[in-house]
Design a protein around this motif. Structure first.
Motif, PDB file in Angstrom:
ATOM      1  N   TYR A   1     -30.437   5.129 -41.785  1.00 35.42           N
ATOM      2  CA  TYR A   1     -30.678   6.101 -40.333  1.00 35.42           C
ATOM      3  C   TYR A   1     -29.370   6.658 -40.245  1.00 35.42           C
ATOM      4  O   TYR A   1     -28.238   6.116 -40.050  1.00 35.42           O
ATOM      5  N   LYS A   2     -29.304   7.961 -40.278  1.00 36.21           N
ATOM      6  CA  LYS A   2     -28.052   8.976 -40.080  1.00 36.21           C
ATOM      7  C   LYS A   2     -27.061   8.382 -40.904  1.00 36.21           C
ATOM      8  O   LYS A   2     -25.821   8.558 -40.483  1.00 36.21           O
ATOM      9  N   GLY A   3     -27.289   7.981 -42.275  1.00 37.31           N
ATOM     10  CA  GLY A   3     -26.177   7.710 -43.154  1.00 37.31           C
ATOM     11  C   GLY A   3     -25.488   6.360 -42.898  1.00 37.31           C
ATOM     12  O   GLY A   3     -24.682   5.918 -43.750  1.00 37.31           O
ATOM     13  N   SER A   4     -26.289   5.368 -41.999  1.00 39.04           N
ATOM     14  CA  SER A   4     -25.638   4.171 -42.011  1.00 39.04           C
ATOM     15  C   SER A   4     -26.952   3.393 -42.431  1.00 39.04           C
ATOM     16  O   SER A   4     -28.197   3.641 -42.274  1.00 39.04           O
ATOM     17  N   TRP A   5     -26.698   2.259 -42.962  1.00 36.87           N
ATOM     18  CA  TRP A   5     -27.546   1.226 -43.438  1.00 36.87           C
ATOM     19  C   TRP A   5     -27.736   0.105 -42.611  1.00 36.87           C
ATOM     20  O   TRP A   5     -26.870  -0.635 -42.168  1.00 36.87           O
ATOM     21  N   PHE A   6     -29.161  -0.480 -42.311  1.00 34.15           N
ATOM     22  CA  PHE A   6     -29.474  -1.413 -41.446  1.00 34.15           C
ATOM     23  C   PHE A   6     -30.465  -2.281 -42.122  1.00 34.15           C
ATOM     24  O   PHE A   6     -31.267  -1.855 -42.971  1.00 34.15           O
ATOM     25  N   THR A   7     -30.476  -3.710 -41.726  1.00 35.31           N
ATOM     26  CA  THR A   7     -31.736  -4.483 -42.157  1.00 35.31           C
ATOM     27  C   THR A   7     -32.820  -4.278 -41.008  1.00 35.31           C
ATOM     28  O   THR A   7     -32.649  -3.395 -40.203  1.00 35.31           O
ATOM     29  N   GLU A   8     -34.201  -4.649 -41.710  1.00 32.81           N
ATOM     30  CA  GLU A   8     -35.225  -4.358 -40.837  1.00 32.81           C
ATOM     31  C   GLU A   8     -35.020  -4.890 -39.398  1.00 32.81           C
ATOM     32  O   GLU A   8     -36.114  -4.283 -38.585  1.00 32.81           O
ATOM     33  N   HIS A   9     -34.416  -5.790 -39.136  1.00 31.72           N
ATOM     34  CA  HIS A   9     -34.161  -6.508 -37.848  1.00 31.72           C
ATOM     35  C   HIS A   9     -33.571  -5.604 -36.843  1.00 31.72           C
ATOM     36  O   HIS A   9     -33.617  -5.818 -35.759  1.00 31.72           O
ATOM     37  N   HIS A  10     -32.956  -4.535 -37.093  1.00 27.74           N
ATOM     38  CA  HIS A  10     -32.137  -3.749 -36.344  1.00 27.74           C
ATOM     39  C   HIS A  10     -33.039  -2.837 -35.636  1.00 27.74           C
ATOM     40  O   HIS A  10     -34.081  -2.292 -36.199  1.00 27.74           O
ATOM     41  N   ARG A  11     -32.512  -2.465 -34.216  1.00 32.56           N
ATOM     42  CA  ARG A  11     -32.991  -1.259 -33.673  1.00 32.56           C
ATOM     43  C   ARG A  11     -32.266  -0.192 -33.072  1.00 32.56           C
ATOM     44  O   ARG A  11     -31.095  -0.675 -33.149  1.00 32.56           O
ATOM     45  N   VAL A  12     -32.467   0.859 -33.369  1.00 32.02           N
ATOM     46  CA  VAL A  12     -31.714   1.944 -33.140  1.00 32.02           C
ATOM     47  C   VAL A  12     -31.934   2.816 -31.970  1.00 32.02           C
ATOM     48  O   VAL A  12     -33.293   2.800 -31.527  1.00 32.02           O
ATOM     49  N   TYR A  13     -31.320   3.516 -31.279  1.00 34.23           N
ATOM     50  CA  TYR A  13     -31.703   4.564 -30.104  1.00 34.23           C
ATOM     51  C   TYR A  13     -31.584   5.857 -30.808  1.00 34.23           C
ATOM     52  O   TYR A  13     -30.394   6.522 -31.093  1.00 34.23           O
ATOM     53  N   THR A  14     -32.918   6.621 -30.773  1.00 38.73           N
ATOM     54  CA  THR A  14     -32.595   8.064 -31.249  1.00 38.73           C
ATOM     55  C   THR A  14     -32.126   8.783 -30.104  1.00 38.73           C
ATOM     56  O   THR A  14     -31.816  10.243 -30.660  1.00 38.73           O
ATOM     57  N   SER A  15     -31.910   8.308 -28.988  1.00 41.52           N
ATOM     58  CA  SER A  15     -31.490   9.012 -27.953  1.00 41.52           C
ATOM     59  C   SER A  15     -30.712   8.066 -26.992  1.00 41.52           C
ATOM     60  O   SER A  15     -31.601   7.151 -26.830  1.00 41.52           O
ATOM     61  N   PRO A  16     -29.617   8.655 -26.324  1.00 45.50           N
ATOM     62  CA  PRO A  16     -29.124   7.455 -25.266  1.00 45.50           C
ATOM     63  C   PRO A  16     -30.247   7.106 -24.228  1.00 45.50           C
ATOM     64  O   PRO A  16     -30.080   5.877 -23.729  1.00 45.50           O
ATOM     65  N   ASP A  17     -31.035   8.130 -23.984  1.00 43.16           N
ATOM     66  CA  ASP A  17     -32.100   7.862 -22.757  1.00 43.16           C
ATOM     67  C   ASP A  17     -33.112   7.222 -23.099  1.00 43.16           C
ATOM     68  O   ASP A  17     -34.238   6.944 -22.334  1.00 43.16           O
TER      69      ASP A  17
END
Length: 101
Positions: A41-57
């Protein structure tokens, strides 16, 4: 930028709170060894358990739903828990974070 392997409980890292970057104390750190499917996601790697914010809001979403690139990795993964959302400065990424109980 400090490597996550070197970050210790009590260190101060960059966090994100109330719409802005802030300092955040590391409350916990865990290390896991295994065979992982990892998601870009955006050049960083995460395991399936991670959640990311596509927007701060917005609410955090599973990285699996926003990644179109996967790979496999065998080795250690590190997680830190802070007082705020975790912030990755080099890629302007916010990831979901829980306080230690």
């Amino acid at each position: 930028l400090e490597k996550i392997e070197n970050i210790q409980v009590g260190d101060i890292v960059i966090g994100y709170q109330d719409g802005k970057k802030t300092e955040a104390k590391v409350l916990g750190k865990s290390i896991h060894f295994g065979f992982w499917t990892i998601y870009d996601y955006k050049g960083s790697w995460f395991t399936e358990h991670h959640r990311v914010y596509t927007s701060p809001d917005e609410e955090a979403v599973s990285v699996v739903t926003v990644s179109d690139k996967t790979d496999t990795y065998t080795g250690f993964v590190y997680n830190i828990e802070t007082e705020t959302k975790n912030y990755f400065g080099e890629n302007d990424l916010l990831i979901h974070n829980r306080k230690t109980q």
